[in-house]
Design an enzyme around this catalytic site. Structure first.
Site, PDB file in Angstrom:
ATOM      1  N   CYS A 408      44.229  26.186  82.606  1.00  0.00           N
ATOM      2  CA  CYS A 408      45.229  25.356  81.892  1.00  0.00           C
ATOM      3  C   CYS A 408      46.632  25.915  82.078  1.00  0.00           C
ATOM      4  O   CYS A 408      47.490  25.756  81.212  1.00  0.00           O
ATOM      5  CB  CYS A 408      44.913  25.242  80.401  1.00  0.00           C
ATOM      6  SG  CYS A 408      43.335  24.511  80.042  1.00  0.00           S
ATOM      7  N   ASN A 409      46.868  26.610  83.187  1.00  0.00           N
ATOM      8  CA  ASN A 409      48.175  27.224  83.423  1.00  0.00           C
ATOM      9  C   ASN A 409      48.631  26.839  84.833  1.00  0.00           C
ATOM     10  O   ASN A 409      48.647  27.674  85.742  1.00  0.00           O
ATOM     11  CB  ASN A 409      48.052  28.746  83.275  1.00  0.00           C
ATOM     12  CG  ASN A 409      49.419  29.412  83.175  1.00  0.00           C
ATOM     13  OD1 ASN A 409      50.374  28.975  83.816  1.00  0.00           O
ATOM     14  ND2 ASN A 409      49.516  30.449  82.377  1.00  0.00           N
TER      15      ASN A 409
END
Ligand SMILES: Cc1ncc(COP(=O)(O)O)c(C=O)c1O
Length: 502
Positions: A408-409
Protein backbone atom coordinates in the site's frame (compact mmCIF):
# COMPACT_ATOMS: atom_id res chain seq x y z
CA UNK A 1 0.42 -25.58 4.29
CA UNK A 2 1.70 -26.81 7.62
CA UNK A 3 4.63 -25.65 9.66
CA UNK A 4 8.11 -27.07 9.36
CA UNK A 5 9.15 -30.19 11.20
CA UNK A 6 11.07 -29.90 14.49
CA UNK A 7 14.64 -28.66 14.03
CA UNK A 8 17.14 -31.48 13.61
CA UNK A 9 20.28 -31.79 15.78
CA UNK A 10 22.67 -30.65 12.97
CA UNK A 11 20.38 -27.68 12.31
CA UNK A 12 20.43 -26.72 15.99
CA UNK A 13 24.21 -26.85 15.90
CA UNK A 14 24.31 -24.64 12.81
CA UNK A 15 22.01 -22.12 14.47
CA UNK A 16 24.17 -22.07 17.60
CA UNK A 17 27.34 -21.48 15.60
CA UNK A 18 25.72 -18.68 13.64
CA UNK A 19 24.30 -17.20 16.85
CA UNK A 20 27.76 -17.02 18.42
CA UNK A 21 29.02 -15.10 15.39
CA UNK A 22 25.96 -12.82 15.48
CA UNK A 23 26.30 -12.01 19.19
CA UNK A 24 29.97 -11.23 18.70
CA UNK A 25 29.01 -8.75 15.97
CA UNK A 26 25.92 -7.37 17.76
CA UNK A 27 26.68 -7.66 21.50
CA UNK A 28 23.69 -5.46 22.37
CA UNK A 29 21.45 -8.45 21.67
CA UNK A 30 22.43 -10.00 25.00
CA UNK A 31 20.74 -7.12 26.82
CA UNK A 32 17.43 -8.16 25.28
CA UNK A 33 17.33 -11.65 26.81
CA UNK A 34 14.02 -10.81 28.48
CA UNK A 35 12.43 -11.16 25.06
CA UNK A 36 13.79 -14.71 24.74
CA UNK A 37 12.04 -15.57 28.01
CA UNK A 38 8.82 -14.09 26.71
CA UNK A 39 9.23 -15.95 23.44
CA UNK A 40 9.32 -19.22 25.38
CA UNK A 41 6.17 -18.36 27.34
CA UNK A 42 3.98 -15.60 25.96
CA UNK A 43 4.76 -16.28 22.32
CA UNK A 44 5.47 -20.02 22.55
CA UNK A 45 2.89 -20.77 19.85
CA UNK A 46 5.46 -19.64 17.27
CA UNK A 47 7.83 -22.48 18.16
CA UNK A 48 5.05 -24.95 18.91
CA UNK A 49 3.83 -24.45 15.34
CA UNK A 50 7.37 -24.05 14.01
CA UNK A 51 6.38 -20.76 12.44
CA UNK A 52 8.71 -17.96 11.45
CA UNK A 53 6.72 -14.73 11.61
CA UNK A 54 8.37 -11.79 9.84
CA UNK A 55 5.49 -9.46 9.09
CA UNK A 56 5.56 -7.23 12.17
CA UNK A 57 5.07 -4.13 10.02
CA UNK A 58 1.85 -5.75 8.83
CA UNK A 59 0.79 -6.50 12.40
CA UNK A 60 2.53 -7.33 15.66
CA UNK A 61 1.84 -10.47 17.70
CA UNK A 62 0.00 -10.51 21.02
CA UNK A 63 1.25 -12.11 24.22
CA UNK A 64 -0.92 -14.84 25.75
CA UNK A 65 -1.31 -12.83 28.94
CA UNK A 66 -2.85 -9.93 27.03
CA UNK A 67 -5.66 -12.25 25.95
CA UNK A 68 -6.06 -13.72 29.44
CA UNK A 69 -6.29 -10.30 31.05
CA UNK A 70 -8.71 -9.04 28.45
CA UNK A 71 -10.85 -12.14 28.73
CA UNK A 72 -10.92 -11.86 32.52
CA UNK A 73 -11.98 -8.22 32.30
CA UNK A 74 -14.84 -9.12 29.97
CA UNK A 75 -15.79 -12.23 31.97
CA UNK A 76 -15.97 -10.46 35.29
CA UNK A 77 -17.63 -7.20 34.27
CA UNK A 78 -21.04 -6.09 33.10
CA UNK A 79 -20.07 -3.71 30.34
CA UNK A 80 -22.74 -1.75 28.50
CA UNK A 81 -22.83 0.88 25.77
CA UNK A 82 -21.00 3.92 27.22
CA UNK A 83 -23.61 6.48 26.09
CA UNK A 84 -25.70 6.50 29.30
CA UNK A 85 -25.63 6.74 33.07
CA UNK A 86 -26.45 3.12 33.98
CA UNK A 87 -23.95 1.19 36.12
CA UNK A 88 -23.01 -0.95 33.10
CA UNK A 89 -22.42 2.17 31.07
CA UNK A 90 -20.46 4.01 33.73
CA UNK A 91 -18.03 1.09 34.12
CA UNK A 92 -17.39 1.08 30.39
CA UNK A 93 -16.87 4.84 30.34
CA UNK A 94 -14.31 4.49 33.11
CA UNK A 95 -12.40 1.87 31.13
CA UNK A 96 -12.48 3.96 27.96
CA UNK A 97 -11.41 7.17 29.67
CA UNK A 98 -8.68 5.46 31.66
CA UNK A 99 -7.32 3.93 28.45
CA UNK A 100 -7.43 7.36 26.81
CA UNK A 101 -5.33 8.82 29.65
CA UNK A 102 -2.96 5.84 29.51
CA UNK A 103 -2.31 6.36 25.80
CA UNK A 104 -1.65 10.07 26.29
CA UNK A 105 0.75 9.18 29.13
CA UNK A 106 2.46 6.51 27.06
CA UNK A 107 3.30 9.07 24.39
CA UNK A 108 4.14 11.70 27.01
CA UNK A 109 1.40 13.89 25.54
CA UNK A 110 0.23 16.49 28.07
CA UNK A 111 -3.54 16.81 28.39
CA UNK A 112 -3.19 20.55 27.80
CA UNK A 113 -1.43 19.86 24.47
CA UNK A 114 -3.34 16.95 22.91
CA UNK A 115 -6.74 15.29 22.65
CA UNK A 116 -7.00 11.64 21.69
CA UNK A 117 -9.71 10.39 19.34
CA UNK A 118 -10.39 6.65 19.22
CA UNK A 119 -10.77 5.39 15.66
CA UNK A 120 -11.08 2.02 13.98
CA UNK A 121 -7.49 2.08 12.73
CA UNK A 122 -4.82 4.45 11.38
CA UNK A 123 -6.65 4.76 8.06
CA UNK A 124 -9.82 5.99 9.77
CA UNK A 125 -7.73 8.49 11.75
CA UNK A 126 -6.15 9.73 8.50
CA UNK A 127 -9.55 10.07 6.86
CA UNK A 128 -10.76 12.21 9.76
CA UNK A 129 -7.90 14.62 9.15
CA UNK A 130 -8.49 14.60 5.38
CA UNK A 131 -12.19 15.31 5.53
CA UNK A 132 -11.91 17.95 8.28
CA UNK A 133 -8.84 19.88 7.22
CA UNK A 134 -9.79 23.31 5.78
CA UNK A 135 -8.09 22.88 2.39
CA UNK A 136 -9.01 25.72 0.00
CA UNK A 137 -7.74 27.30 -3.22
CA UNK A 138 -4.32 28.73 -2.40
CA UNK A 139 -3.60 26.19 0.34
CA UNK A 140 -1.19 23.31 -0.07
CA UNK A 141 -1.01 19.61 0.67
CA UNK A 142 2.58 18.39 0.67
CA UNK A 143 3.42 14.74 1.24
CA UNK A 144 6.46 12.54 0.90
CA UNK A 145 6.64 9.92 -1.84
CA UNK A 146 6.70 7.06 0.65
CA UNK A 147 3.36 7.59 2.34
CA UNK A 148 0.91 4.76 2.84
CA UNK A 149 -2.13 4.89 0.56
CA UNK A 150 -4.30 5.93 3.48
CA UNK A 151 -2.26 9.17 3.55
CA UNK A 152 -2.16 9.45 -0.25
CA UNK A 153 -5.95 9.26 -0.18
CA UNK A 154 -6.12 12.60 1.64
CA UNK A 155 -5.10 14.23 -1.64
CA UNK A 156 -8.61 13.56 -2.98
CA UNK A 157 -10.08 15.77 -0.23
CA UNK A 158 -7.38 18.38 -0.94
CA UNK A 159 -8.02 18.23 -4.68
CA UNK A 160 -11.80 18.51 -4.29
CA UNK A 161 -11.33 21.68 -2.22
CA UNK A 162 -8.92 23.24 -4.73
CA UNK A 163 -5.64 22.92 -2.80
CA UNK A 164 -2.32 22.43 -4.61
CA UNK A 165 -0.82 18.95 -4.13
CA UNK A 166 2.95 18.30 -4.20
CA UNK A 167 5.08 15.26 -3.45
CA UNK A 168 8.51 15.53 -1.80
CA UNK A 169 10.83 13.09 -3.63
CA UNK A 170 13.12 10.41 -2.21
CA UNK A 171 16.73 9.78 -3.18
CA UNK A 172 18.08 6.39 -4.22
CA UNK A 173 19.49 4.09 -3.00
CA UNK A 174 18.56 4.79 0.63
CA UNK A 175 15.10 6.20 -0.15
CA UNK A 176 15.61 9.13 2.21
CA UNK A 177 14.14 12.56 1.56
CA UNK A 178 15.80 14.97 -0.85
CA UNK A 179 16.50 17.58 1.83
CA UNK A 180 17.12 20.50 -0.55
CA UNK A 181 13.98 19.82 -2.58
CA UNK A 182 11.92 19.44 0.58
CA UNK A 183 13.22 22.76 1.88
CA UNK A 184 12.10 24.47 -1.35
CA UNK A 185 8.67 22.86 -1.18
CA UNK A 186 8.25 23.86 2.47
CA UNK A 187 9.25 27.44 1.61
CA UNK A 188 6.59 27.57 -1.12
CA UNK A 189 3.62 27.81 1.24
CA UNK A 190 1.74 30.98 2.04
CA UNK A 191 1.63 30.82 5.85
CA UNK A 192 -1.71 32.67 5.84
CA UNK A 193 -3.37 29.61 4.18
CA UNK A 194 -4.28 26.20 5.57
CA UNK A 195 -1.30 24.06 4.56
CA UNK A 196 -0.77 20.42 5.51
CA UNK A 197 2.50 18.46 5.36
CA UNK A 198 2.18 14.69 5.85
CA UNK A 199 4.95 12.14 6.30
CA UNK A 200 5.56 8.75 7.91
CA UNK A 201 7.81 8.74 10.98
CA UNK A 202 8.99 5.41 9.58
CA UNK A 203 8.39 4.18 6.06
CA UNK A 204 6.50 0.89 5.90
CA UNK A 205 8.34 0.22 2.61
CA UNK A 206 12.01 0.99 3.23
CA UNK A 207 12.16 1.17 7.04
CA UNK A 208 13.65 4.68 6.77
CA UNK A 209 13.06 6.84 9.84
CA UNK A 210 12.51 10.37 8.60
CA UNK A 211 13.79 13.13 10.90
CA UNK A 212 11.29 14.13 13.58
CA UNK A 213 12.92 17.59 13.47
CA UNK A 214 10.92 18.18 10.27
CA UNK A 215 7.82 18.68 12.42
CA UNK A 216 8.95 21.94 14.05
CA UNK A 217 10.70 23.05 10.88
CA UNK A 218 7.56 22.74 8.75
CA UNK A 219 5.42 24.34 11.45
CA UNK A 220 7.74 27.34 11.55
CA UNK A 221 7.16 27.80 7.79
CA UNK A 222 3.37 27.86 8.08
CA UNK A 223 2.43 24.17 7.85
CA UNK A 224 0.28 21.96 10.01
CA UNK A 225 2.06 18.60 10.24
CA UNK A 226 0.50 15.15 10.08
CA UNK A 227 2.89 12.49 11.37
CA UNK A 228 1.82 8.98 10.38
CA UNK A 229 3.34 7.01 13.25
CA UNK A 230 1.76 3.62 12.41
CA UNK A 231 5.02 1.89 11.42
CA UNK A 232 7.22 3.80 13.88
CA UNK A 233 5.63 3.35 17.30
CA UNK A 234 5.74 -0.48 17.45
CA UNK A 235 9.52 -0.37 17.92
CA UNK A 236 10.42 3.25 18.76
CA UNK A 237 9.55 5.83 21.37
CA UNK A 238 7.44 8.80 20.32
CA UNK A 239 7.58 11.64 22.86
CA UNK A 240 4.84 14.19 22.18
CA UNK A 241 6.29 16.70 24.60
CA UNK A 242 9.59 16.78 22.71
CA UNK A 243 8.03 16.68 19.22
CA UNK A 244 4.58 18.13 18.66
CA UNK A 245 2.97 17.27 15.31
CA UNK A 246 -0.53 18.67 14.83
CA UNK A 247 -1.90 15.23 14.02
CA UNK A 248 -0.57 11.75 14.84
CA UNK A 249 -2.12 8.55 13.49
CA UNK A 250 -1.62 4.91 14.50
CA UNK A 251 -3.17 1.43 14.83
CA UNK A 252 -2.74 -0.48 18.10
CA UNK A 253 -2.54 -3.99 16.61
CA UNK A 254 0.72 -2.89 14.97
CA UNK A 255 2.14 -2.16 18.43
CA UNK A 256 1.05 -5.23 20.40
CA UNK A 257 -1.11 -7.47 18.21
CA UNK A 258 -4.36 -7.34 20.16
CA UNK A 259 -6.88 -5.78 19.79
CA UNK A 260 -7.49 -5.17 16.12
CA UNK A 261 -10.14 -2.58 15.29
CA UNK A 262 -8.80 0.23 17.47
CA UNK A 263 -6.56 3.07 16.34
CA UNK A 264 -6.02 6.66 17.38
CA UNK A 265 -5.82 10.18 16.10
CA UNK A 266 -3.97 12.55 18.40
CA UNK A 267 -4.83 16.16 17.68
CA UNK A 268 -2.81 19.03 19.03
CA UNK A 269 -5.22 21.36 20.77
CA UNK A 270 -3.93 24.37 18.85
CA UNK A 271 -4.94 22.63 15.58
CA UNK A 272 -8.32 21.44 16.83
CA UNK A 273 -10.21 24.65 16.08
CA UNK A 274 -9.02 24.53 12.44
CA UNK A 275 -10.80 21.25 11.76
CA UNK A 276 -14.34 21.27 10.47
CA UNK A 277 -16.25 18.03 10.41
CA UNK A 278 -18.37 17.61 7.27
CA UNK A 279 -21.13 15.75 9.11
CA UNK A 280 -22.38 14.73 12.52
CA UNK A 281 -23.35 11.39 13.95
CA UNK A 282 -24.65 9.76 17.10
CA UNK A 283 -22.20 10.55 19.87
CA UNK A 284 -20.67 13.63 18.23
CA UNK A 285 -23.30 16.26 19.02
CA UNK A 286 -24.29 18.18 22.12
CA UNK A 287 -27.59 19.02 20.48
CA UNK A 288 -29.28 18.25 17.17
CA UNK A 289 -32.77 18.96 15.91
CA UNK A 290 -34.87 17.60 13.07
CA UNK A 291 -37.30 20.51 12.86
CA UNK A 292 -34.56 23.08 13.41
CA UNK A 293 -32.28 21.19 11.01
CA UNK A 294 -29.27 22.28 13.01
CA UNK A 295 -26.70 20.65 15.28
CA UNK A 296 -24.06 21.71 17.78
CA UNK A 297 -20.99 19.48 17.80
CA UNK A 298 -19.55 18.25 21.09
CA UNK A 299 -16.22 19.81 22.04
CA UNK A 300 -12.85 18.08 21.70
CA UNK A 301 -12.48 14.38 20.85
CA UNK A 302 -16.19 13.62 21.15
CA UNK A 303 -16.84 15.56 17.91
CA UNK A 304 -14.72 12.98 16.04
CA UNK A 305 -15.89 9.70 17.58
CA UNK A 306 -18.78 8.65 15.36
CA UNK A 307 -21.35 6.36 16.89
CA UNK A 308 -20.48 3.74 19.47
CA UNK A 309 -16.82 3.20 20.20
CA UNK A 310 -15.31 -0.27 20.12
CA UNK A 311 -15.80 -0.24 23.87
CA UNK A 312 -15.08 -3.92 24.52
CA UNK A 313 -11.74 -3.78 22.73
CA UNK A 314 -10.52 -0.40 23.99
CA UNK A 315 -9.63 -1.76 27.47
CA UNK A 316 -7.34 -4.25 25.73
CA UNK A 317 -5.28 -1.27 24.52
CA UNK A 318 -4.43 -0.42 28.12
CA UNK A 319 -3.42 -4.05 28.68
CA UNK A 320 -1.25 -3.95 25.55
CA UNK A 321 0.45 -0.71 26.56
CA UNK A 322 1.25 -2.11 30.00
CA UNK A 323 2.73 -5.16 28.30
CA UNK A 324 4.96 -2.99 26.11
CA UNK A 325 5.98 -0.92 29.13
CA UNK A 326 6.86 -4.04 31.10
CA UNK A 327 9.33 -4.97 28.33
CA UNK A 328 10.52 -1.43 27.61
CA UNK A 329 10.42 0.05 24.12
CA UNK A 330 14.22 0.59 24.23
CA UNK A 331 14.73 -3.16 24.71
CA UNK A 332 12.50 -3.85 21.71
CA UNK A 333 14.33 -1.20 19.67
CA UNK A 334 17.72 -2.73 20.52
CA UNK A 335 16.54 -6.21 19.60
CA UNK A 336 15.21 -4.96 16.28
CA UNK A 337 18.42 -3.03 15.60
CA UNK A 338 20.64 -6.08 16.20
CA UNK A 339 18.51 -8.52 14.21
CA UNK A 340 17.94 -6.19 11.28
CA UNK A 341 21.62 -5.16 11.22
CA UNK A 342 22.66 -8.79 10.95
CA UNK A 343 19.97 -9.55 8.39
CA UNK A 344 21.08 -6.65 6.19
CA UNK A 345 24.75 -7.60 6.34
CA UNK A 346 24.07 -11.26 5.58
CA UNK A 347 21.64 -10.56 2.74
CA UNK A 348 24.06 -8.20 1.05
CA UNK A 349 26.84 -10.77 1.31
CA UNK A 350 24.85 -13.46 -0.55
CA UNK A 351 26.37 -14.27 -3.94
CA UNK A 352 25.64 -16.68 -6.76
CA UNK A 353 28.51 -19.01 -7.73
CA UNK A 354 29.40 -16.58 -10.55
CA UNK A 355 29.90 -13.84 -7.96
CA UNK A 356 26.74 -11.82 -8.76
CA UNK A 357 24.68 -10.46 -5.89
CA UNK A 358 21.55 -12.47 -5.15
CA UNK A 359 19.62 -9.75 -3.36
CA UNK A 360 18.83 -6.11 -3.93
CA UNK A 361 17.68 -4.15 -0.89
CA UNK A 362 15.42 -1.11 -1.22
CA UNK A 363 16.41 1.28 1.54
CA UNK A 364 19.35 1.85 3.87
CA UNK A 365 21.93 -0.94 4.06
CA UNK A 366 22.82 -0.15 7.69
CA UNK A 367 20.80 0.35 10.85
CA UNK A 368 21.47 4.09 10.88
CA UNK A 369 18.11 5.97 11.15
CA UNK A 370 16.08 2.99 10.02
CA UNK A 371 13.78 0.43 11.59
CA UNK A 372 13.41 -3.33 11.20
CA UNK A 373 11.54 -3.33 7.87
CA UNK A 374 13.71 -4.84 5.14
CA UNK A 375 12.39 -4.78 1.57
CA UNK A 376 14.16 -6.65 -1.21
CA UNK A 377 14.00 -8.53 -4.47
CA UNK A 378 15.88 -11.65 -5.55
CA UNK A 379 17.77 -12.02 -8.81
CA UNK A 380 19.10 -15.04 -10.70
CA UNK A 381 22.79 -15.49 -11.70
CA UNK A 382 22.17 -13.55 -14.94
CA UNK A 383 20.62 -10.64 -13.04
CA UNK A 384 17.01 -11.49 -13.96
CA UNK A 385 14.39 -10.77 -11.37
CA UNK A 386 12.78 -13.72 -9.58
CA UNK A 387 9.00 -13.50 -9.12
CA UNK A 388 8.36 -12.23 -5.59
CA UNK A 389 5.01 -14.01 -5.51
CA UNK A 390 6.70 -17.36 -6.08
CA UNK A 391 9.21 -16.50 -3.35
CA UNK A 392 6.35 -15.79 -0.94
CA UNK A 393 4.70 -19.06 -1.89
CA UNK A 394 7.89 -21.05 -1.29
CA UNK A 395 8.44 -19.23 2.02
CA UNK A 396 4.92 -20.16 3.08
CA UNK A 397 5.67 -23.82 2.39
CA UNK A 398 8.50 -23.54 4.94
CA UNK A 399 6.30 -21.87 7.55
CA UNK A 400 7.77 -18.42 6.95
CA UNK A 401 5.31 -15.50 6.89
CA UNK A 402 6.48 -12.55 4.79
CA UNK A 403 4.70 -9.76 3.00
CA UNK A 404 5.04 -9.14 -0.72
CA UNK A 405 3.66 -6.66 -3.22
CA UNK A 406 3.72 -2.89 -2.83
CA UNK A 407 2.58 -2.74 0.83
CA UNK A 408 0.00 0.00 0.00
CA UNK A 409 2.99 2.30 -0.54
CA UNK A 410 3.08 2.91 -4.30
CA UNK A 411 5.34 5.99 -4.27
CA UNK A 412 8.29 4.32 -2.55
CA UNK A 413 7.93 1.33 -4.86
CA UNK A 414 7.83 3.51 -7.96
CA UNK A 415 11.11 5.18 -6.99
CA UNK A 416 12.80 2.02 -5.69
CA UNK A 417 11.95 -0.02 -8.75
CA UNK A 418 12.67 2.77 -11.24
CA UNK A 419 9.09 3.01 -12.52
CA UNK A 420 8.53 6.21 -14.47
CA UNK A 421 5.55 8.47 -14.91
CA UNK A 422 5.22 6.97 -18.44
CA UNK A 423 5.11 3.46 -16.95
CA UNK A 424 2.34 4.54 -14.60
CA UNK A 425 0.41 6.27 -17.40
CA UNK A 426 0.69 3.12 -19.51
CA UNK A 427 -0.86 1.25 -16.58
CA UNK A 428 -3.78 3.65 -16.28
CA UNK A 429 -4.58 3.31 -20.02
CA UNK A 430 -5.81 -0.18 -19.05
CA UNK A 431 -8.77 1.48 -17.33
CA UNK A 432 -10.57 -0.78 -14.87
CA UNK A 433 -8.46 -3.75 -16.04
CA UNK A 434 -5.50 -2.46 -14.04
CA UNK A 435 -4.59 -4.22 -10.82
CA UNK A 436 -1.29 -5.23 -9.31
CA UNK A 437 -1.19 -8.46 -11.32
CA UNK A 438 -1.86 -6.91 -14.73
CA UNK A 439 0.52 -4.08 -13.88
CA UNK A 440 3.29 -6.55 -12.95
CA UNK A 441 2.80 -8.21 -16.36
CA UNK A 442 2.89 -4.87 -18.14
CA UNK A 443 6.10 -3.87 -16.40
CA UNK A 444 7.71 -7.17 -17.35
CA UNK A 445 6.85 -6.39 -20.98
CA UNK A 446 8.29 -2.89 -20.53
CA UNK A 447 11.82 -3.95 -19.69
CA UNK A 448 11.52 -6.54 -16.92
CA UNK A 449 10.93 -3.97 -14.24
CA UNK A 450 9.64 -5.15 -10.91
CA UNK A 451 6.32 -3.87 -9.65
CA UNK A 452 6.52 -5.30 -6.20
CA UNK A 453 8.96 -6.66 -3.67
CA UNK A 454 9.44 -8.91 -0.66
CA UNK A 455 9.26 -7.45 2.83
CA UNK A 456 10.63 -9.06 5.98
CA UNK A 457 9.95 -7.07 9.12
CA UNK A 458 11.21 -7.65 12.61
CA UNK A 459 9.34 -6.93 15.82
CA UNK A 460 9.10 -7.66 19.49
CA UNK A 461 8.66 -11.46 19.39
CA UNK A 462 11.28 -12.15 16.69
CA UNK A 463 14.46 -13.98 17.66
CA UNK A 464 17.76 -14.96 16.13
CA UNK A 465 16.49 -18.35 14.93
CA UNK A 466 13.69 -16.67 12.94
CA UNK A 467 16.13 -14.49 11.04
CA UNK A 468 18.50 -17.41 10.58
CA UNK A 469 15.75 -19.56 9.08
CA UNK A 470 14.71 -16.73 6.77
CA UNK A 471 18.31 -16.24 5.63
CA UNK A 472 18.78 -19.95 5.05
CA UNK A 473 15.61 -19.87 2.93
CA UNK A 474 16.92 -16.93 0.87
CA UNK A 475 20.34 -18.56 0.50
CA UNK A 476 18.49 -21.50 -1.09
CA UNK A 477 17.99 -19.33 -4.18
CA UNK A 478 21.71 -19.48 -4.96
CA UNK A 479 22.13 -20.35 -8.66
CA UNK A 480 18.37 -20.67 -9.11
CA UNK A 481 16.56 -19.21 -12.11
CA UNK A 482 12.97 -18.41 -13.01
CA UNK A 483 12.71 -21.87 -14.59
CA UNK A 484 14.10 -23.80 -11.66
CA UNK A 485 11.95 -22.12 -9.01
CA UNK A 486 8.69 -22.78 -10.89
CA UNK A 487 5.58 -20.69 -11.33
CA UNK A 488 3.40 -19.12 -8.73
CA UNK A 489 0.03 -20.82 -8.23
CA UNK A 490 -1.93 -17.84 -6.97
CA UNK A 491 -2.67 -14.33 -8.17
CA UNK A 492 -2.59 -11.13 -6.18
CA UNK A 493 -5.14 -8.53 -7.18
CA UNK A 494 -4.56 -5.29 -5.28
CA UNK A 495 -4.18 -6.55 -1.73
CA UNK A 496 -6.32 -9.67 -2.06
CA UNK A 497 -4.88 -13.12 -2.66
CA UNK A 498 -6.73 -15.22 -5.20
CA UNK A 499 -5.94 -18.91 -5.27
CA UNK A 500 -7.13 -21.30 -7.96
CA UNK A 501 -10.59 -22.50 -7.03
CA UNK A 502 -11.14 -19.91 -4.31
C1 LIG B 1 2.86 3.66 7.71
C2 LIG B 1 1.44 3.15 7.72
N1 LIG B 1 0.45 4.03 7.76
C3 LIG B 1 -0.83 3.65 7.78
C4 LIG B 1 -1.18 2.32 7.75
C5 LIG B 1 -2.62 1.95 7.75
O1 LIG B 1 -2.92 1.20 8.89
P1 LIG B 1 -4.34 0.48 9.01
O2 LIG B 1 -4.42 -0.48 7.86
O3 LIG B 1 -4.28 -0.21 10.33
O4 LIG B 1 -5.39 1.52 8.94
C6 LIG B 1 -0.17 1.36 7.69
C7 LIG B 1 -0.50 -0.08 7.60
O5 LIG B 1 0.24 -0.89 7.13
C8 LIG B 1 1.17 1.79 7.70
O6 LIG B 1 2.19 0.92 7.66
Amino acid sequence: MGGMAESSAPEKLQVEEARADFVARFPGYKKTALLDDLRATEYRRLDELSQVYLDYTGGSLYAESQLQKHFELLRSGVLGNPHSASPASVVTTEHVERTRRQILNYFNARAEDYVLVFTQNASAALKLVGESFPFAPGSRFLLTFDNHNSVNGIREFARAKGATISYAPLVMPELRLDAARLETLLNDADPARANLFAYPAQSNFSGVKHPLELVAKAQSKGWRVLLDAAAFVPTSRLDLTAVQPDFVTLSFYKMFGHPTGVGALLIRRSALANLKRPWFAGGTVNFASVQGQAHVLSPNEAAFEDGTLNYLSIPAVEIGLLHLQSIGIETIAERVRCLSGWLLEELLALRHTNGRAMVRIYGPATTQARGGTVTLNLYDPQGHLLDYRRVEELAGAEGISLRTGCFCNPGAGEIAEGLTEEDMRAGFTMGTEINLLSFVRLMQERGHKSAGAIRASIGLAANFADVWRFLRFIAGFRDQTRLTIGDVSFDIESCRIIRDGS
